[in-house]
Design an enzyme around this catalytic site. Sequence first.
Site, short mmCIF file in Angstrom:
data_model
loop_
_atom_site.label_atom_id
_atom_site.label_comp_id
_atom_site.label_asym_id
_atom_site.label_seq_id
_atom_site.Cartn_x
_atom_site.Cartn_y
_atom_site.Cartn_z
N ASN A 175 2.27 -8.94 8.03
CA ASN A 175 0.90 -8.54 7.70
C ASN A 175 0.14 -8.59 9.02
OD1 ASN A 175 -1.68 -8.11 6.93
ND2 ASN A 175 -1.73 -9.63 5.29
N TYR A 207 -9.42 -11.11 -0.76
CA TYR A 207 -8.09 -11.61 -0.39
C TYR A 207 -7.54 -12.69 -1.33
CZ TYR A 207 -9.18 -9.06 3.86
OH TYR A 207 -9.52 -8.07 4.74
N HIS A 260 -0.01 -5.66 3.04
CA HIS A 260 -1.43 -6.02 3.03
C HIS A 260 -1.78 -6.57 1.66
CE1 HIS A 260 -1.98 -4.09 6.85
NE2 HIS A 260 -1.24 -3.09 6.38
#
Length: 145
Positions: free
Chosen positions: A74, A22, A100
């Site tokens: 998201n 991420y 995303h």
Amino acid sequence: MKILVVHGPNLNLLGQREADIYGETTLEEINQRLNEKAKENGVTLETFQSNHEGEIVDEIGKSKENEIQAILINPAAYTHTSIAIRDALAAVSIPTVEIHLSNVYAREEFRHKSLISPVVHGQVCGFGVNSYMLGLDALIDLLKS
Ligand code: DQA
């Protein structure tokens, strides 16, 4: 123009959470970058993060009363499980882009299915923080056209 940005569960941990997937940017930094882009385009943003499905449903449901014209979301893990969030988006029926950070289709099979995608205008995934920026650009274009 007013856009609601919704961040789902565990996104409050961005920066420290699985940085290899991420990235290292925190949620605060993402919101700051989104706000800068919004400002350049004369758009007001309302940002909202929750780890609780019902709170996200409540926030989406208040869109009309809060004069929200579009949603950038998201849904995080709720992408793959939440009929309630999907129904909330279908109920308010305003332009919505799902984003995303990671490319969910290149990951575990349980992430390949989005319950949210069928009720949104489009989806952006796999570009890290840029997924948010591209999604916001798309929504601003939609609202202007
Ligand atoms: C995510 C992808 C989801 O599968 C996951 O549960 C998340 C984050 C992303 O931004 O890549 O929490 O939505």
